[in-house]
Write an enzyme that holds these catalytic residues in place. Sequence first.
Site, PDB file in Angstrom:
ATOM      1  N   LEU A 524      11.641  -7.786 -10.558  1.00 49.30           N
ATOM      2  CA  LEU A 524      12.574  -6.733 -10.061  1.00 49.30           C
ATOM      3  C   LEU A 524      13.473  -7.282  -8.566  1.00 49.30           C
ATOM      4  O   LEU A 524      14.541  -6.912  -8.420  1.00 49.30           O
ATOM      5  CB  LEU A 524      11.692  -5.529  -9.834  1.00 49.30           C
ATOM      6  CG  LEU A 524      11.365  -4.836 -11.093  1.00 49.30           C
ATOM      7  CD1 LEU A 524      10.457  -3.438 -10.607  1.00 49.30           C
ATOM      8  CD2 LEU A 524      12.490  -4.488 -11.965  1.00 49.30           C
ATOM      9  N   GLY A 525      12.567  -8.095  -8.017  1.00 50.37           N
ATOM     10  CA  GLY A 525      12.999  -8.689  -6.814  1.00 50.37           C
ATOM     11  C   GLY A 525      12.114  -9.384  -5.898  1.00 50.37           C
ATOM     12  O   GLY A 525      10.728  -9.268  -6.271  1.00 50.37           O
ATOM     13  N   GLY A 527      10.791 -10.044  -1.847  1.00 48.82           N
ATOM     14  CA  GLY A 527      10.882  -9.284  -0.617  1.00 48.82           C
ATOM     15  C   GLY A 527      10.070 -10.043   0.615  1.00 48.82           C
ATOM     16  O   GLY A 527       9.425 -11.266   0.124  1.00 48.82           O
ATOM     17  N   ALA A 528       9.771  -9.405   1.733  1.00 53.64           N
ATOM     18  CA  ALA A 528       9.434 -10.350   2.521  1.00 53.64           C
ATOM     19  C   ALA A 528       7.712 -10.481   2.494  1.00 53.64           C
ATOM     20  O   ALA A 528       7.218 -11.471   3.024  1.00 53.64           O
ATOM     21  CB  ALA A 528       9.373  -9.381   3.869  1.00 53.64           C
ATOM     22  N   GLY A 530       6.362 -10.745  -0.695  1.00 52.70           N
ATOM     23  CA  GLY A 530       6.044 -11.228  -2.295  1.00 52.70           C
ATOM     24  C   GLY A 530       6.820 -10.836  -3.144  1.00 52.70           C
ATOM     25  O   GLY A 530       8.187 -10.126  -3.001  1.00 52.70           O
ATOM     26  N   VAL A 532       8.307  -8.576  -6.725  1.00 54.71           N
ATOM     27  CA  VAL A 532       7.792  -7.323  -7.346  1.00 54.71           C
ATOM     28  C   VAL A 532       8.294  -7.619  -8.984  1.00 54.71           C
ATOM     29  O   VAL A 532       9.419  -7.916  -9.253  1.00 54.71           O
ATOM     30  CB  VAL A 532       8.728  -5.968  -6.792  1.00 54.71           C
ATOM     31  CG1 VAL A 532       8.459  -5.012  -7.486  1.00 54.71           C
ATOM     32  CG2 VAL A 532       8.626  -6.028  -5.203  1.00 54.71           C
ATOM     33  N   LYS A 548       3.946  -5.001  -6.813  1.00 56.78           N
ATOM     34  CA  LYS A 548       4.318  -6.040  -5.853  1.00 56.78           C
ATOM     35  C   LYS A 548       2.951  -6.960  -5.699  1.00 56.78           C
ATOM     36  O   LYS A 548       1.985  -6.719  -5.305  1.00 56.78           O
ATOM     37  CB  LYS A 548       4.323  -5.362  -4.519  1.00 56.78           C
ATOM     38  CG  LYS A 548       4.851  -6.413  -3.428  1.00 56.78           C
ATOM     39  CD  LYS A 548       5.068  -5.641  -2.007  1.00 56.78           C
ATOM     40  CE  LYS A 548       6.325  -5.092  -1.992  1.00 56.78           C
ATOM     41  NZ  LYS A 548       7.521  -5.983  -1.883  1.00 56.78           N
ATOM     42  N   ASP A 642      11.024  -3.873   9.067  1.00 54.32           N
ATOM     43  CA  ASP A 642      12.111  -4.656   8.338  1.00 54.32           C
ATOM     44  C   ASP A 642      12.940  -3.647   7.434  1.00 54.32           C
ATOM     45  O   ASP A 642      13.283  -3.682   6.366  1.00 54.32           O
ATOM     46  CB  ASP A 642      11.249  -5.415   7.169  1.00 54.32           C
ATOM     47  CG  ASP A 642      12.264  -6.422   6.577  1.00 54.32           C
ATOM     48  OD1 ASP A 642      13.345  -6.784   7.088  1.00 54.32           O
ATOM     49  OD2 ASP A 642      11.761  -6.973   5.731  1.00 54.32           O
TER      50      ASP A 642
END
Length: 812
Positions: A524-525, A527-528, A530, A532, A548, A642
């Site tokens: 899905l994406g 991030g900072a 790890g 997802v 995540k 963040d």
Amino acid sequence: MTSPTSLHFCSLLLLLLPPLPTVFSFTKDDCLSLKFPVLVEGTSPASWPSRSGEFALGFRPVPGSQTFLLAVWFNKISEKTIVWSANGNNPAPPSSQLNLTGNSEFVLDDPAGNTLWKPKTNGSKATCAAMLNNGNFVILDENYSPIWESFKEPTDTILPGQILGMPSTLRSRQSETDYADGGFELSLQLDGNLVLYLVSEKFRSPYWASTTMNWESQLVFDDAGQIYIQDSNTSAIRTHNLTSEDPGSSQIYYHIARIDQNGVFKLSKHLRNENKAGDGSCSLSWSVVQEIPDDICMTDVNNRNNVGWCGYNSICEKVGKGQAFCRCPERYSLVNPSDPSKGCKPDFPLPSCQPNGWEAEKEQVDFIELHHVDWPLSDYDLQEGHGVDRARCQQLCLDDCFCSAAMHQEKDGLCWSKKFPMSNGRSSPNITKIVLLKVPKAKGSSVTNTKKKGKSTLLLVLALLLGSSTFLNILLLVAISAALFYLYRIKKNSARNASTSATNMRSYTYEELHKATDGFKQTLGRGAFGTVYKGVVASDPKRFVAIKKLEKVAGEGEKEFKTEVSVICQTHHKNLVRLLGYCDEGEHRLLVYEYMSNGSLASFLFGISRPHWNQRVQIAFGIARGLMYLHEECSTQIIHCDIKPQNILLDEYFTPRISDFGLAKLLLADQTRTRTQRRGTIGYFAPEWFSKASISVKVDVYSFGVMLLEIICCQSSISFAMGDEEEALIDWAYECYKEKRLEKLVENDEEARNDMKRLERLVIVAIWCIQEDPSLRPTMKKVSHMLEGVVDVHVPPRPSLYTSPPPIITYI
């Protein structure tokens, strides 16, 4: 001869003209007959009536005490309703006096000569006073010009003919009989907005506003009994009506408008001639014509603990016009019987989520069904789907030790779980949900008696067996030992499960989550912390989850990690992504979140099509509320560190949800001075990240300000800085604001360009948020109030240009 057309035109012109305060010219004959002292409580004259006798000034007794108010009241009705008082916070003892001193000042003194009240005349010398026929008490100078008026310093009431300018305030009284300042305020603010506030020594929370921002507002109560706000600074007459009901003829009725002790601003009427009520068709008391808000019980208020109008676990119910009362649900009682607004307490122990708690024995749990009732702000879990019927909803609450009530909506298949304490309770015929209130069964119930009978039978059988033979005794002893060991294992496992369920959080194995994501295939994406993945857990196959996989977690022990996750799991707000569970297995640490079907705010804002202006504004409001909750309302303060569009997710209704909160650093209330590790994304960093300044919640305020400008412009601050302009988005936005060219921020956005007042407000709030000095940045609570137009927004100072260094682009 004047034509009918001319008469109609003149009448229309008079209606369009702005209302002007009635200008009185006074002479010596208007002055009240002054003797020294002017008025003495308990002696004649007892009061000063106006010329018409409609109103009077004098001393009125405070019910239930031996003290008095210097007040103005209706003089021709039996109720003698007080409309203004000088000393509500400081009632006068017997024999107090209103004097005109040798210094030409009116003062209210007690018998010992202590001054209880003195009007502010800005150094002008008083000669006499006048009690006018409209209820205005006026002090005059030697030229018989007014130097002070009760109409300009109202208490809780205004009268027809009274016009309030900016700023003006009405403050409620404590009760019908206590005239000291109460807990509510009606404020006509300097920004033109008329706002109702819940007030105390420590906070001031709005719950209704006229949204007339940037008007030169006047609050007008005209002689016909109509109340409206008028903008006096525009060529076109602009009004905002507050009354829609017919107040009745002013020839037949007296009218007043008052903010009452329950926080409702009411327009009321009373017969002028009480003899006409003899046939019983009209009331001899004040009757409510209209109230603001329409239903105080259905109005949300963000007071310090979000307890609502009637306190925790209570239900606010409106009964007819102008009346509301607080009541307790069945099996609950008032905390303070003399003050129902203090809330209700259960008549049974709170659930403990321990093996010996009453809620652990499910056969001892009962549910009370309530209709047309809601506690809207106490839910922490939502289940939905065709299979979520009333029975399923009740079972979910039964299986959850923390659930105090379940709320079921059959039409949409929705089930909300509520926890103690339940807040903002209200009752209304418009509420279609059913509340299932969880309580222990009453003592002496059939289940309890059956259980006791079963235990007695078991003891009798054991006694017979033990007396039969030695062999059987030995055999029975072995069986009992095995049973006790088995029960011990079950109890131990139950205790372990209880510690997890206490936070309504599920512990998963790594294998479960590996299967749920089909080997971590669908990303899905990133991030900072790890990556997802999208998945479906076996325990709930009807809905997706977001898993995540943490990659950059600091080297914490198992206990510390579980503690941090537990705190995050207990953080519930409609603008936060909810944590459902976790995995802590060896080197594998994963978090399971609810799935957000509409992706991130970044994709929504910076995609091909521009989102609607009003939708963007509502998203900004929701993010502000979520951050306010993290900073000020949850038990453990959380600094996000963040905040950026990639970390704002949108649910199926495009409600914004803040994600990744609590992963950067958790700060206890006494640890706000501690510098945390630098986390976040270049472009959203506050300047203090690059200095030795301490890190506080104000870093999130700064990031929110940058993101608010992105929401306004639908432009990424990072992409903007990499473009041809070679300047920061925040600097360009300030230049547009300073040069009054805000339309450049929303080019080709017709909706936003037609809403320039709100656009300007949002830009000003953003500029306040991005101030280099953290102390100049507002709190998120104030940001939320400024955005929604319930507090004044002042001109911001210029933020330092290029407060962040040139972006060293790191996509994290």
